[in-house]
Each structure stands twice: as structure tokens, then as C-alpha cells.
Write a protein that holds these residues in place. Structure first.
Motif, PDB file in Angstrom:
ATOM      1  N   LEU A 112      -9.721  54.312 -26.306  1.00  0.00           N
ATOM      2  CA  LEU A 112      -8.525  54.446 -27.148  1.00  0.00           C
ATOM      3  C   LEU A 112      -7.718  55.634 -26.640  1.00  0.00           C
ATOM      4  O   LEU A 112      -8.226  56.754 -26.622  1.00  0.00           O
ATOM      5  N   SER A 116       0.892  56.044 -26.677  1.00  0.00           N
ATOM      6  CA  SER A 116       1.219  55.317 -25.451  1.00  0.00           C
ATOM      7  C   SER A 116       2.538  55.819 -24.880  1.00  0.00           C
ATOM      8  O   SER A 116       2.902  55.495 -23.764  1.00  0.00           O
ATOM      9  N   ARG A 117       3.263  56.602 -25.690  1.00  0.00           N
ATOM     10  CA  ARG A 117       4.542  57.138 -25.218  1.00  0.00           C
ATOM     11  C   ARG A 117       4.625  58.576 -25.713  1.00  0.00           C
ATOM     12  O   ARG A 117       4.466  58.840 -26.913  1.00  0.00           O
ATOM     13  N   ARG A 195      -5.524  52.924 -19.300  1.00  0.00           N
ATOM     14  CA  ARG A 195      -4.399  52.807 -20.232  1.00  0.00           C
ATOM     15  C   ARG A 195      -3.173  53.439 -19.585  1.00  0.00           C
ATOM     16  O   ARG A 195      -3.290  54.397 -18.816  1.00  0.00           O
TER      17      ARG A 195
ATOM     18  N   ASP B 177      -8.938  43.313 -25.653  1.00  0.00           N
ATOM     19  CA  ASP B 177     -10.198  43.800 -26.198  1.00  0.00           C
ATOM     20  C   ASP B 177      -9.951  44.858 -27.272  1.00  0.00           C
ATOM     21  O   ASP B 177      -8.865  45.409 -27.395  1.00  0.00           O
ATOM     22  N   TRP B 178     -10.996  45.111 -28.036  1.00  0.00           N
ATOM     23  CA  TRP B 178     -10.907  46.106 -29.095  1.00  0.00           C
ATOM     24  C   TRP B 178     -10.617  47.466 -28.462  1.00  0.00           C
ATOM     25  O   TRP B 178     -11.272  47.868 -27.513  1.00  0.00           O
ATOM     26  N   GLY B 179      -9.669  48.152 -28.934  1.00  0.00           N
ATOM     27  CA  GLY B 179      -9.321  49.446 -28.365  1.00  0.00           C
ATOM     28  C   GLY B 179      -8.131  49.379 -27.428  1.00  0.00           C
ATOM     29  O   GLY B 179      -7.577  50.396 -27.090  1.00  0.00           O
ATOM     30  N   ALA B 180      -7.754  48.153 -27.008  1.00  0.00           N
ATOM     31  CA  ALA B 180      -6.574  48.050 -26.144  1.00  0.00           C
ATOM     32  C   ALA B 180      -5.373  48.491 -26.963  1.00  0.00           C
ATOM     33  O   ALA B 180      -5.160  48.018 -28.069  1.00  0.00           O
ATOM     34  N   GLN B 181      -4.598  49.431 -26.425  1.00  0.00           N
ATOM     35  CA  GLN B 181      -3.534  49.996 -27.237  1.00  0.00           C
ATOM     36  C   GLN B 181      -2.355  49.049 -27.338  1.00  0.00           C
ATOM     37  O   GLN B 181      -2.066  48.293 -26.426  1.00  0.00           O
ATOM     38  N   ASP B 182      -1.678  49.101 -28.473  1.00  0.00           N
ATOM     39  CA  ASP B 182      -0.436  48.359 -28.643  1.00  0.00           C
ATOM     40  C   ASP B 182       0.700  49.321 -28.323  1.00  0.00           C
ATOM     41  O   ASP B 182       0.481  50.521 -28.139  1.00  0.00           O
ATOM     42  N   VAL B 183       1.913  48.767 -28.259  1.00  0.00           N
ATOM     43  CA  VAL B 183       3.047  49.654 -28.024  1.00  0.00           C
ATOM     44  C   VAL B 183       3.201  50.586 -29.230  1.00  0.00           C
ATOM     45  O   VAL B 183       3.014  50.173 -30.366  1.00  0.00           O
ATOM     46  N   GLU B 184       3.529  51.802 -28.936  1.00  0.00           N
ATOM     47  CA  GLU B 184       3.630  52.828 -29.981  1.00  0.00           C
ATOM     48  C   GLU B 184       4.865  52.579 -30.848  1.00  0.00           C
ATOM     49  O   GLU B 184       5.926  52.240 -30.344  1.00  0.00           O
ATOM     50  N   ALA B 185       4.706  52.763 -32.149  1.00  0.00           N
ATOM     51  CA  ALA B 185       5.867  52.637 -33.050  1.00  0.00           C
ATOM     52  C   ALA B 185       6.837  53.784 -32.757  1.00  0.00           C
ATOM     53  O   ALA B 185       6.407  54.880 -32.393  1.00  0.00           O
ATOM     54  N   PRO B 186       8.131  53.550 -32.898  1.00  0.00           N
ATOM     55  CA  PRO B 186       9.093  54.627 -32.631  1.00  0.00           C
ATOM     56  C   PRO B 186       8.894  55.799 -33.578  1.00  0.00           C
ATOM     57  O   PRO B 186       8.499  55.623 -34.732  1.00  0.00           O
ATOM     58  N   HIS B 187       9.186  56.982 -33.081  1.00  0.00           N
ATOM     59  CA  HIS B 187       9.055  58.184 -33.899  1.00  0.00           C
ATOM     60  C   HIS B 187      10.399  58.457 -34.586  1.00  0.00           C
ATOM     61  O   HIS B 187      11.407  58.656 -33.912  1.00  0.00           O
ATOM     62  N   VAL B 214      13.206  54.625 -27.679  1.00  0.00           N
ATOM     63  CA  VAL B 214      13.229  53.166 -27.846  1.00  0.00           C
ATOM     64  C   VAL B 214      13.910  52.826 -29.174  1.00  0.00           C
ATOM     65  O   VAL B 214      13.952  53.655 -30.079  1.00  0.00           O
TER      66      VAL B 214
END
Lengths: 289, 376
Positions: A112, A116-117, A195, B177-187, B214
Motif C-alpha cells: 500500500l 498516489s499524487r 506503485r 489485487d488487494w492493496g493496489a492503489q486507486d487514483v487519489e481523490a483531489p485535495h 486534477v
């Protein structure tokens, strides 16, 4: 859920055995067994019996010849946990317990990485957490070395080696000073996880614009917009041009395209034009006069 | 048996009588609903009746009859008349229905009158009004309206090159797989927030910044908490916000809690949320000639100019108002009922409460746009 159900089933099996058959006895059980490895259970006496092995997510039933070892092949027991062994022979029952531990060789890791950004130049801005599993998806509790490496952007790669504790290892890394995609790799033995960490420019720095006549109107344009480390701020970032004149005001929210924001504004002599993006203010110019 | 027959006869007679009454003296609203012709309406025997008839025909979208009743129909076609009322391009006007109309006689003589007609249209985002000053002229024994046609400017055929900028998003898939990161939500971050006690209830207003690189779909939820920590009410900003925020863009927001007094509130829990979305950086809208008009009838007016090549079907203007110290004092909004054509100014006006208007020293306006067929 599946494991609970198996325990429930195992419990039923044991409860169904007549108490009259229960006698004290001994089974030659190993204290621990590595998940997936072959092992045997030695019994005493003579004649035929049935051996039950009840554990998390698994129940085995074997017909055995008393006095001879009951052999279990590689992979027969693959879930780590506490197991019960019950030997039922005619009117007697012998039981015991043993543990199945995760295999020593890590085979799979779950990695983990967050976020990611991340903005450039963030100290400890990137965190990585690794869970180490054996080939049967058992969490490897024995301390294991995990190496983390963040690379791919200008500058030397950052490397850390961390020992797992209760199957988990974590670290923190700094983001690079230069924007770009970084490869964040975690490695345990032959298992690796990668990652992508996008390192993005920070707040715009020294925002400047200029204006020139364009027909009856004014064309306003920023200089290439960069952050304080010199990285080009991404296209699409909104730049607001504001022009005030004679009690009136005009505004344009223009996106950066190829590093520059452009817009057209009305041309009023003596107008004051300013530029801003987010909470960062740029220069101000006065048109004419 | 006799009583039953009498009752049946009475019901039949009463029904016939009611049908006759309803046909001879119909209720105007029922006529409009039924879409009946002008023969059932009052005749254009007066200037006011002529305007009332025209408003009724517009309300029923009986364009042919409305156009044919006009005194100046030789000046424009029926299509131009319809487009004047419904717009050349799809917009809020296109899908609006007439809610009500008001007449205000301005001037009258034996053969001529001037009447102001205020048409109130309903749309999915509220109502807007269209006020026209009509000349009504007498011809023989009846009156006819001279319609003040407003022709939308036509944009000449041309090619406008646009350096198109768009964000697309690939989200994690079910097979990852479990733990694969998704795109981060905008801050996103709330950079300003003020609770205000108004007659309608508590109003929470503020500003939200997308500090990421983004685009984000944003909303703000507020929960009012009492002294004992219990939640009094929870609301979100609904459409009093620009939901799509491009990088470094700031939107105002306004949340209204009806029937709650500020004295009941101990604290406010703000919950801004952002989702990464695919979005476009275009079109660019200039807001020109922004002016604060003082009380009475304080308002904020300006003109929207579409600097891009694509038609904007719906534009939503949000105004943020500050006092002399730069403190946020009010947030107002207005939908524009006509489509924004390239380089064609369209006016907007939003009202400001009179007690707030006296405090306003500066303002900031942004637009949120919707174009049909645009990927967003």
C-alpha cells in the motif's frame, strides 16, 4: 466466516463422538508444522482407526493403521493456525493439538503506497506499507527484511530496508524536487510490488503577466507559470485575470495551456489588471494613462 | 325503489347542468389546461384583453395563434417569434413552461396603449422572468399586440481553433489485487467559512479551493451541532456551488438551514468532499462589466462572453461578496436562461439582500457551464 464455519463443523464432529469412547491416550504430534509441508503423525496400538484433523478453514479425515505413522503430503495443510487432531479407534478416542505456521519463504506481498499524487519537496510525504504472505496467503509473522526503493525522478533513488513486525513493514519517503512519475518498489525475497507515485508541482511562484492591445480589446497573458522549484505548473490550472475600471470589473478564469494562460479583456484607459491562481497573487499592471 | 329512481334522476340532471355551466363559463386556468382555443377566452376588445390573450397563447405554446394575433407579424416570421421566446439553441428557455404572467398598463389612449408584460417561466433550476414592453394598437373593433422582437445575433459560420485540454481517469479495476492503489481523490480545502443568522434560518457560506492538479467534483456538507454535541440539522450546498472545480479554482458555497436560529448552534461540522472526474478546461467565459447596483433593489449585474467556439447551453453565475475588510458577507447565484454563443454578450443580474448590499465593498464572480454533447 469460512473458518468459523469449519470450526463449527469440526465441533459438531467431535460432539457427535460418544463420550463413552473417550479415553486418555497419546498421539505423536509435531509441535508445529510449516504450512504446505509434508508431515506425519505417529499413533500407538494396533488395529484400524480414523484420524480427524480440524483447523481453520480445513478438516481432514484419514483411515489409519494404529502403530504406523499417518503421512500427510505437501500442501495437505496450508492454512496457518491452531489445529486439533482426534484419533477414533473403536471404543477409544485420543486427541491432541498442534500449530501450523506460515511458510518461511515469503511469496506474495501486498503493498500500500500513499498518496498516489504528492507535491514535490514533501518531507516524509510518501508512505509505504507492506504485508508479507507465504504462497498460501498466510501472513508471515517471522521478522523478514523488506526493501523499499523510490526512483524514476531525477536524483539518486531513495532506499530503505525495514524488518517486518507481526508481518507488516512500513516506511516514509521524501518526494523529489523535480516533478514526474516515481516508481515506488517494495521487495521481499523474490516478491516485488510496484506503485507509481506522481510527484506534481507545488504552488505557483512569482506569477507574472503582460498585456498588449488586440484590436479593440486587450490580450493578457502570463509568463510560463512555475512553482518555486522551477517545475512547470500543469496545464488546466486556472488563472484568474481581473480588470477594474470606472467602478466596473471584468474577470476571466483561463486555464493554463502549454504553461501559459491567455485571455482577452476590455481595453479601458486607466484600468487596473491583476492576476491570481488559487490563493497566490501575481503582479498588477495599469493600462494606458 | 321510488327514492332510488329520484336519486338517479337528480344525479343525471345535476351532471348535465354542471357540464353546461362549465362549457358556457369556463375557468380560465381550466381552459389553458385543456388547450382550448381563443373562442373560449375573452375577445381582444380591449388592449388589456389582447395582451392577456397573447400571454395565454404563449403559455399554451400555441405559437401559430399567438403569431397570427400580432399586429406587426410582417416584421418577422413565426419561427423568429418562437425563437425569441424559446431560444435559438437549447437552453433553459427551451424547456421552460410559463408559470404566470402580470400586466402593468403604462399608457393608454383611444387607439394605442403601452402595457408591460412580465412572463414568469419555470425551469428545473427555478424561475426566471422575461419582461417586455408591448405596444397595443386598435384596428377596427379589436386590439392587437405589436411584439418587440429580440433577434438573437447569429454567429457567422467559421472555424475557431481550440487547443483542447481534457482529463481522463482510469480507475482501479475489479481484477486488481488487494492493496493496489486507486487514483487519489483531489485535495480540496475550505479557505473561508461564515455562519450568519438570517430570517430564513442559519446560512453557512464560504469558499472552497481545489489545491490539486486534477479536476474535482466537489460538494460541501455542513452539520449544525448543539451544545450537548447532538446534531441539529445537516444540509449540503446543492446547487449553490460550482460542482466542477479545475485545479486552483475557487468556488463559493452557500448552505441554508431553514427554521434554525444561530443561538441554538454551538459549532458547525464542515465536510467538503471531492471526487476525481474526467473534465474539460473549456469553454473560457469572460464576465464583463460587473457592477454592484445599490439599494433599493440592490443587485449584481454583468455580461457573460463565451470566449470559446462551442455553444454553452446553460450558464450558472455565482457571485461572492466581501466587505471592506475582505470578509465574505454573501453568496448569490443566477442561471442564465439563454444559450451563450461564441463572442456574444449575455446579461445577467442577481439580487442582493438590501441589508447586505450596504456592507458589500467588492465581489468576485465565477461561472459554471453546461454544454450538451460535451464530455464532462
Amino acid at each position: 466466516m469460512k473458518r468459523r464455519f469449519t470450526f463449527f463443523l469440526g465441533g459438531l464432529v467431535l460432539a457427535a463422538m460418544p463420550l463413552a469412547f473417550a479415553q486418555s491416550g497419546s498421539l505423536g504430534l509435531p509441535k508445529t508444522v510449516e504450512a504446505g509441508s509434508a508431515f506425519s503423525i505417529q499413533s500407538t496400538g494396533s488395529g484400524k482407526a480414523v484420524l480427524y484433523i480440524v483447523g481453520p478453514g480445513q478438516v481432514l479425515r484419514r483411515s489409519v493403521q494404529l502403530g504406523e505413522p499417518a503421512s500427510f503430503a505437501s500442501g495437505d495443510l496450508h492454512n496457518a493456525g491452531h489445529y486439533l487432531a482426534v484419533l477414533v479407534s473403536g471404543s477409544s478416542t485420543e486427541n491432541g493439538a498442534f500449530d501450523v505456521t506460515a511458510a518461511h519463504e515469503p511469496a506474495v506481498l501486498s503493498f500500500l503506497a500513499k498518496p498516489s499524487r504528492v507535491a514535490v519537496d514533501s518531507r516524509d510525504g510518501i508512505s509505504g506499507v507492506v504485508y508479507v504472505f507465504d504462497t498460501f496467503q498466510n501472513l508471515v509473522l517471522a521478522p523478514t527484511k523488506v526493501s523499499f526503493q523510490l526512483s524514476g525522478v531525477a536524483g539518486a533513488a531513495q532506499t530503505r530496508t525495514v524488518l517486518t513486525r507481526n508481518g507488516v513493514a512500513s516506511t516514509k519517503m521524501n518526494s523529489a524536487a523535480k516533478e514526474g512519475s516515481g516508481q515506488f518498489v517494495a521487495q521481499v525475497g523474490n516478491a516485488t510490488g510496484t506503485r507509481v507515485i506522481q510527484q506534481v508541482p507545488g504552488e505557483p511562484c512569482d506569477l507574472r503577466m503582460s498585456a498588449r492591445p488586440s484590436g479593440q480589446r486587450l490580450a493578457v497573458q502570463t509568463d510560463p507559470v512555475r512553482d518555486c522549484s522551477g517545475n512547470v505548473v500543469p496545464d488546466g490550472t486556472i488563472v484568474t485575470f481581473t480588470e477594474t475600471y470606472n467602478g466596473g470589473e471584468s474577470t476571466v478564469d483561463a486555464p493554463l495551456k502549454q504553461g501559459v494562460a491567455r485571455a482577452e479583456m476590455p481595453a479601458y484607459n486607466g484600468a487596473k489588471i491583476s492576476v491570481a491562481t488559487g490563493v497566490v497573487l501575481g503582479n498588477e499592471i495599469r493600462w494606458g494613462k | 325503489v321510488t327514492t332510488g329512481r329520484l336519486l338517479a334522476i337528480f344525479i343525471v340532471v345535476a351532471t348535465v347542468a354542471l357540464i353546461v355551466v362549465g362549457t358556457l363559463w369556463p375557468v380560465q386556468s381550466a381552459v389553458a389546461m385543456a388547450g382550448a382555443g381563443a373562442s373560449l377566452l375573452s375577445s381582444s376588445s380591449s388592449a388589456q384583453a389582447a395582451v392577456e390573450n397573447l400571454a395565454g397563447e404563449i403559455g399554451r405554446q400555441d405559437w401559430e395563434r399567438a403569431y397570427s394575433s400580432l399586429a406587426n407579424k410582417s416584421e418577422f416570421t413565426e419561427t423568429e417569434f418562437v425563437r425569441d421566446l424559446t431560444g435559438n439553441y437549447a437552453s433553459l428557455r427551451t424547456y421552460a413552461t410559463l408559470d404566470s404572467s402580470d400586466l402593468r398598463p403604462l399608457h393608454a389612449s383611444a387607439d394605442e396603449a403601452q402595457i408591460q408584460l412580465k412572463l414568469r417561466w419555470s425551469t428545473v433550476v427555478g424561475t426566471f422572468s422575461d419582461t417586455r414592453t408591448l405596444q397595443v394598437v386598435r384596428t377596427d373593433d379589436h386590439w392587437a399586440v405589436s411584439w418587440p422582437i429580440v433577434k438573437e445575433p447569429r454567429v457567422p459560420p467559421q472555424v475557431i481553433p481550440v487547443n483542447y485540454l481534457r482529463w481522463d481517469v482510469i480507475y482501479r479495476g475489479p481484477a486488481d489485487d488487494w492493496g493496489a492503489q486507486d487514483v487519489e481523490a483531489p485535495h480540496v480545502r475550505i479557505i473561508d467559512m461564515h455562519p450568519v443568522d438570517r430570517s430564513a434560518g442559519v446560512v453557512i457560506m464560504g469558499e472552497l479551493l481545489n489545491e490539486d492538479v486534477v479536476p474535482a467534483f466537489v460538494k460541501v456538507k455542513a452539520t449544525l451541532l448543539a451544545k450537548d454535541g447532538s446534531a441539529i440539522a445537516s444540509e449540503d450546498s446543492f446547487d449553490k456551488i460550482s460542482h466542477v472545480l479545475l485545479p486552483k479554482q475557487v468556488t463559493p458555497f452557500l448552505i441554508t438551514f431553514h427554521d434554525v436560529a444561530l443561538s441554538q448552534v454551538d459549532s458547525v461540522h464542515m465536510n467538503p468532499s471531492a471526487i476525481l472526474i474526467a473534465a474539460s478546461a473549456d469553454p473560457v467565459i469572460e464576465i464583463e462589466d460587473q457592477r454592484l447596483n445599490p439599494a433599493p433593489e440592490a443587485s449584481f449585474t454583468g455580461k457573460l462572453i463565451n470566449q470559446s467556439g462551442q455553444v454553452v447551453n446553460v450558464a450558472h453565475v455565482l457571485g461572492t461578496f466581501y466587505d471592506k475588510d475582505g470578509q465574505l458577507v454573501w453568496v448569490a447565484d443566477q442561471y442564465v436562461d439563454r444559450a451563450l454563443l461564441p463572442e456574444t454578450p449575455i446579461s445577467f443580474a442577481m439580487s442582493i439582500p438590501a441589508d447586505i448590499a450596504s456592507k458589500v465593498s467588492s465581489e468576485r464572480a465565477i461561472t459554471a457551464t453546461y454544454s450538451s454533447g460535451r464530455f464532462q
